[in-house]
Write an enzyme that holds these catalytic residues in place. Sequence first.
Site, PDB file in Angstrom:
ATOM      1  N   ARG A 213      -5.590  -1.130   8.649  1.00  0.00           N
ATOM      2  CA  ARG A 213      -6.767  -1.945   8.348  1.00  0.00           C
ATOM      3  C   ARG A 213      -6.300  -3.232   7.698  1.00  0.00           C
ATOM      4  O   ARG A 213      -5.204  -3.298   7.162  1.00  0.00           O
ATOM      5  CB  ARG A 213      -7.663  -1.234   7.321  1.00  0.00           C
ATOM      6  CG  ARG A 213      -8.379  -0.023   7.810  1.00  0.00           C
ATOM      7  CD  ARG A 213      -9.337   0.480   6.723  1.00  0.00           C
ATOM      8  NE  ARG A 213      -8.608   0.896   5.519  1.00  0.00           N
ATOM      9  CZ  ARG A 213      -8.000   2.067   5.380  1.00  0.00           C
ATOM     10  NH1 ARG A 213      -8.019   2.938   6.373  1.00  0.00           N
ATOM     11  NH2 ARG A 213      -7.356   2.380   4.279  1.00  0.00           N
TER      12      ARG A 213
ATOM     13  N   ASN B 144     -10.528  -2.989  -6.346  1.00  0.00           N
ATOM     14  CA  ASN B 144      -9.661  -2.119  -7.150  1.00  0.00           C
ATOM     15  C   ASN B 144     -10.195  -1.829  -8.560  1.00  0.00           C
ATOM     16  O   ASN B 144      -9.737  -0.906  -9.224  1.00  0.00           O
ATOM     17  CB  ASN B 144      -8.234  -2.694  -7.251  1.00  0.00           C
ATOM     18  CG  ASN B 144      -7.423  -2.540  -5.981  1.00  0.00           C
ATOM     19  OD1 ASN B 144      -6.539  -3.342  -5.684  1.00  0.00           O
ATOM     20  ND2 ASN B 144      -7.720  -1.507  -5.199  1.00  0.00           N
TER      21      ASN B 144
ATOM     22  N   ASP C 275       0.820  -1.218   0.000  1.00  0.00           N
ATOM     23  CA  ASP C 275       0.000   0.000   0.000  1.00  0.00           C
ATOM     24  C   ASP C 275       0.856   1.270   0.000  1.00  0.00           C
ATOM     25  O   ASP C 275       1.945   1.288   0.572  1.00  0.00           O
ATOM     26  CB  ASP C 275      -0.889  -0.020   1.254  1.00  0.00           C
ATOM     27  CG  ASP C 275      -2.003   1.004   1.181  1.00  0.00           C
ATOM     28  OD1 ASP C 275      -2.291   1.502   0.082  1.00  0.00           O
ATOM     29  OD2 ASP C 275      -2.584   1.307   2.231  1.00  0.00           O
ATOM     30  N   GLY C 276       0.320   2.314  -0.623  1.00  0.00           N
ATOM     31  CA  GLY C 276       0.982   3.628  -0.567  1.00  0.00           C
ATOM     32  C   GLY C 276       1.575   4.060  -1.905  1.00  0.00           C
ATOM     33  O   GLY C 276       2.218   5.107  -1.988  1.00  0.00           O
ATOM     34  N   ASN C 277       1.315   3.288  -2.961  1.00  0.00           N
ATOM     35  CA  ASN C 277       1.875   3.637  -4.276  1.00  0.00           C
ATOM     36  C   ASN C 277       1.350   4.985  -4.775  1.00  0.00           C
ATOM     37  O   ASN C 277       2.093   5.797  -5.328  1.00  0.00           O
ATOM     38  CB  ASN C 277       1.507   2.576  -5.322  1.00  0.00           C
ATOM     39  CG  ASN C 277       2.042   1.212  -4.969  1.00  0.00           C
ATOM     40  OD1 ASN C 277       2.910   1.083  -4.129  1.00  0.00           O
ATOM     41  ND2 ASN C 277       1.525   0.190  -5.630  1.00  0.00           N
ATOM     42  N   GLY C 278       0.031   5.194  -4.574  1.00  0.00           N
ATOM     43  CA  GLY C 278      -0.602   6.429  -5.048  1.00  0.00           C
ATOM     44  C   GLY C 278      -0.016   7.644  -4.345  1.00  0.00           C
ATOM     45  O   GLY C 278       0.323   8.653  -4.985  1.00  0.00           O
ATOM     46  N   ARG C 279       0.098   7.558  -3.006  1.00  0.00           N
ATOM     47  CA  ARG C 279       0.639   8.696  -2.239  1.00  0.00           C
ATOM     48  C   ARG C 279       2.097   8.951  -2.598  1.00  0.00           C
ATOM     49  O   ARG C 279       2.544  10.089  -2.682  1.00  0.00           O
ATOM     50  CB  ARG C 279       0.492   8.431  -0.733  1.00  0.00           C
ATOM     51  CG  ARG C 279      -0.878   8.804  -0.206  1.00  0.00           C
ATOM     52  CD  ARG C 279      -1.159   8.162   1.112  1.00  0.00           C
ATOM     53  NE  ARG C 279      -1.442   6.736   0.960  1.00  0.00           N
ATOM     54  CZ  ARG C 279      -1.479   5.880   1.957  1.00  0.00           C
ATOM     55  NH1 ARG C 279      -1.232   6.280   3.183  1.00  0.00           N
ATOM     56  NH2 ARG C 279      -1.767   4.611   1.736  1.00  0.00           N
TER      57      ARG C 279
HETATM   58  C1  FPP Z   1      -2.146   0.005  -3.213  1.00  0.00           C
HETATM   59  O1  FPP Z   1      -1.610   1.318  -3.202  1.00  0.00           O
HETATM   60  C2  FPP Z   1      -1.600  -0.756  -4.348  1.00  0.00           C
HETATM   61  C3  FPP Z   1      -2.324  -1.323  -5.327  1.00  0.00           C
HETATM   62  C4  FPP Z   1      -3.789  -1.259  -5.387  1.00  0.00           C
HETATM   63  C5  FPP Z   1      -1.679  -2.032  -6.460  1.00  0.00           C
HETATM   64  C6  FPP Z   1      -0.446  -2.822  -6.106  1.00  0.00           C
HETATM   65  C7  FPP Z   1       0.232  -3.193  -7.367  1.00  0.00           C
HETATM   66  C8  FPP Z   1       1.568  -3.194  -7.547  1.00  0.00           C
HETATM   67  C9  FPP Z   1       2.561  -2.916  -6.485  1.00  0.00           C
HETATM   68  C10 FPP Z   1       2.107  -3.520  -8.893  1.00  0.00           C
HETATM   69  C11 FPP Z   1       1.832  -4.980  -9.189  1.00  0.00           C
HETATM   70  C12 FPP Z   1       2.866  -5.579  -9.994  1.00  0.00           C
HETATM   71  C13 FPP Z   1       3.784  -6.456  -9.550  1.00  0.00           C
HETATM   72  C14 FPP Z   1       4.760  -6.977 -10.511  1.00  0.00           C
HETATM   73  C15 FPP Z   1       3.879  -6.902  -8.132  1.00  0.00           C
HETATM   74  P1  FPP Z   1      -2.606   2.536  -3.471  1.00  0.00           P
HETATM   75  O2  FPP Z   1      -2.650   2.776  -4.933  1.00  0.00           O
HETATM   76  O3  FPP Z   1      -3.923   2.250  -2.829  1.00  0.00           O
HETATM   77  O4  FPP Z   1      -1.856   3.708  -2.747  1.00  0.00           O
HETATM   78  P2  FPP Z   1      -2.525   4.936  -1.998  1.00  0.00           P
HETATM   79  O5  FPP Z   1      -3.278   4.371  -0.829  1.00  0.00           O
HETATM   80  O6  FPP Z   1      -1.344   5.753  -1.581  1.00  0.00           O
HETATM   81  O7  FPP Z   1      -3.393   5.626  -2.987  1.00  0.00           O
END
Ligand code: FPP
Length: 237
Positions: A191, A66, A18-22
């Site tokens: 969570r 998602n 988690d946290g890719n978006g931020r």
């Molecule tokens: C949650 O962060 C992350 C996801 C919904 C997607 C996870 C997918 C990957 C890491 C790429 C998959 C590919 C491979 C090869 C493993 P979020 O987008 O909800 O972050 P945020 O809460 O900060 O918005």
Amino acid sequence: MAQTNELAPPRHIAIIMDGNGRWAKQRGLPRTAGHSAGAEAFRRIANYCRTLGVEYLTVYAFSTENWKRSQEEVGGIMLLLRRYLEEAISDMEKNKVRFRFFGDLTRLSPQLQKLCADAQNRSKDYDVQVNFCLNYGGRDEIVRAARAFAADVQAGKCQVSDLTEELFGDYLYSRDVPDPELIIRPSGEMRTSNFLLWQSAYSEYVFMDVLWPDFGPEDLDKAIEEYHRRNRRFGGV
Ligand code: FPP
């Protein structure tokens, strides 16, 4: 890199990536750039888990919820998965990682479904295992298992009284996989988000403030140290 303690690492570690978006937002980048960095973090951690001797790594790559995200974001994550699996299949003999997929794959593109099937079939004799949760939801998994058991009862294959926790586990995606001892959620959220609801009954949760794309081996070391510090008594004394 921090030194991990001498204690054996957990056999099975699960991670909510988690946290890719931020992470992307902080840099003024599109969310897909965050997922791309998240995929790199996954590669790092999967390699490090192998070095440590972790036998199973389960990651939440895409949840049943998602799909509500924009088409662009969903497409971006699917593309990353496709690229990763193509690479994994071509490096199969070098890496010797076994792949399993937890989730309803029928909603994925036929191309991605084929890659998942190929990765799973071609790696089935290897030991170290990565489980990708893809179009996965914990409640959905339990409902599907209940339906499958009911169908077996209806078909006369077993009786209602046969049902035990162990037998129920055989109807889950995680059949034959031991429960995770440690579940890590980075990004500061506290969570479970519908992840491994059945399998996490006795797991230790470690919540960390780091965003997933920044997560490195030293963070995994810290989570494992925290896991060892806790006294695991399974409800006993
Ligand atoms: C949650 O962060 C992350 C996801 C919904 C997607 C996870 C997918 C990957 C890491 C790429 C998959 C590919 C491979 C090869 C493993 P979020 O987008 O909800 O972050 P945020 O809460 O900060 O918005």
